[in-house]
Design an enzyme around this catalytic site. Sequence first.
Site, PDB file in Angstrom:
ATOM      1  N   THR A  81       0.852  -1.189   0.000  1.00 52.36           N
ATOM      2  CA  THR A  81       0.000   0.000   0.000  1.00 52.36           C
ATOM      3  C   THR A  81       0.889   1.241   0.000  1.00 52.36           C
ATOM      4  O   THR A  81       0.711   2.149  -0.823  1.00 52.36           O
ATOM      5  CB  THR A  81      -0.946  -0.006   1.220  1.00 52.36           C
TER       6      THR A  81
ATOM      7  N   GLN B  38       1.353  -9.919  -5.845  1.00 51.96           N
ATOM      8  CA  GLN B  38       0.884 -11.303  -5.982  1.00 51.96           C
ATOM      9  C   GLN B  38       1.777 -12.134  -6.893  1.00 51.96           C
ATOM     10  O   GLN B  38       1.634 -13.356  -6.948  1.00 51.96           O
ATOM     11  CB  GLN B  38      -0.550 -11.324  -6.534  1.00 51.96           C
TER      12      GLN B  38
ATOM     13  N   SER C 289       5.457  -6.909  -1.194  1.00 52.73           N
ATOM     14  CA  SER C 289       5.125  -6.910   0.223  1.00 52.73           C
ATOM     15  C   SER C 289       5.540  -8.238   0.838  1.00 52.73           C
ATOM     16  O   SER C 289       5.233  -9.296   0.295  1.00 52.73           O
ATOM     17  CB  SER C 289       3.615  -6.707   0.364  1.00 52.73           C
ATOM     18  N   ALA C 290       6.216  -8.193   1.977  1.00 46.74           N
ATOM     19  CA  ALA C 290       6.756  -9.423   2.572  1.00 46.74           C
ATOM     20  C   ALA C 290       5.657 -10.399   2.989  1.00 46.74           C
ATOM     21  O   ALA C 290       5.812 -11.610   2.853  1.00 46.74           O
ATOM     22  CB  ALA C 290       7.642  -9.078   3.774  1.00 46.74           C
ATOM     23  N   HIS C 291       4.512  -9.878   3.493  1.00 47.07           N
ATOM     24  CA  HIS C 291       3.527 -10.799   4.066  1.00 47.07           C
ATOM     25  C   HIS C 291       2.757 -11.610   3.032  1.00 47.07           C
ATOM     26  O   HIS C 291       2.005 -12.518   3.380  1.00 47.07           O
ATOM     27  CB  HIS C 291       2.571 -10.077   5.024  1.00 47.07           C
TER      28      HIS C 291
ATOM     29  N   CYS D 226     -18.503  -8.186   2.572  1.00 41.51           N
ATOM     30  CA  CYS D 226     -19.596  -7.981   3.507  1.00 41.51           C
ATOM     31  C   CYS D 226     -19.209  -6.915   4.519  1.00 41.51           C
ATOM     32  O   CYS D 226     -18.902  -7.207   5.662  1.00 41.51           O
ATOM     33  CB  CYS D 226     -19.915  -9.287   4.220  1.00 41.51           C
TER      34      CYS D 226
END
Length: 403
Positions: free
Chosen positions: A73, A180, A200-202, A327
């Site tokens: 982000t 991704q 991104s590492a995670h 949701c």
Amino acid sequence: MKPVYLDNNATTPVDPRVLEAMLPYFRGSFGNAASRNHSFGWEAEKAVETARDQVATAINANSKEIVWTSGSTEGNNAAIQGVAGMYAEKGKHIITCTIEHKAVIDPCKWLETQGFEVTWLEPDSTGRIHVERVAEAIRADTILVSLMFANNELGTLHPIAEIGAVCKGKGVLFHTDATQALGKVPIDVEKMGIDLLTMSAHKIYGPKGVGAMYARRRRPRVRLRPIIYGGGHERGMRSGTLNVPGIVGCGAAATLALQEMAVESVRLAGLRDRLWAGLREHLTDITFNGNTQHRLANTLNVSFLYVEGESLMMGIEGIAVSSGSACTSASLEPSYVLKGIGVGDDLAHSSIRFSLGRFTTEEEIDYTIERVVKTVDHLRAMSPLYEMAQEGVDLSKVQWATH
Ligand SMILES: *Cc1c(COP(=O)(O)O)cnc(C)c1O
């Protein structure tokens, strides 16, 4: 059965080998990488530079071209706002796509309020942007093309190398959100003409809250206006004390991802195909969302007609997946990505994303097939719509009573 985690596109668990690499940097080697006058600082700095080399190697960049961030982000904001801030005099036109991650869409929308013009390319029905569309959209005042490497909901891959070549030919900077894609498909910023890349590492079995931005240093040298000012860390591009353990984890995760990619992508494609074949064997009226040719090995997005995605998720409790209907508190908005590829509202609401990962096993896939099939059968048995469809009623022609 233990809970089954098939939501690896949302986040991944930290690989034990990554955690092992990080631990010393919480304890003995806790120094500030910016401390220039004692060994604690030097040790931390050395670890940060090793990790920088590891991330650079994973995408065929030079370590000087890597800037640490808090994740994708921030990286997407730093790249997009950074280019906009530095090149506004050259032009104020940016090209991106309607099904990007919000971390690309929202900075672009913000720039629209600041006098920039954004062309929102529409993907085909598989989620892919064709290189011709990009070429047509480029104008004399275009400063940036930002297109994701792989889509997080569909797994669809854009023709990145072709798009990179077009951008190079026209002298336009090319940013790709590779969050991704890293560790799942080969990435080469040189061969693919990528000027800016975010990761991104995670998403690659590293820790949350850390990532990296690649910014090309030659042919051309990308200049960025920082979005975070402070002590001048990261050559002034991103100030703030570095998250040393996180960065060490990011580097270790990148190295592992690279090492295991070839074998792992074959294994994951096998499990994904097993899942799809198992669902198709036992269920009618399911559709595949995405591209069967240009795609990630780990992602399978399926719509189950006549079934509510949220109900299906509740029914398969203990199996973690994502549904096409976000949701949120007040609204039941279906996924803008599915809508963006022309999937109707009802089908979008019936869709589930299965994203497999390094720790997914064949047993878990078989268990998932069994549970999903049972739940879909059960929900359909209770559905008047399904009953009508079975009786041959064309639901699209039904006149629903309104109050
Ligand atoms: C997860 C994700 C992001 C956001 O990354 P964070 O590091 O969580 O901020 C951005 N883009 C894509 C494609 C993602 O999958």
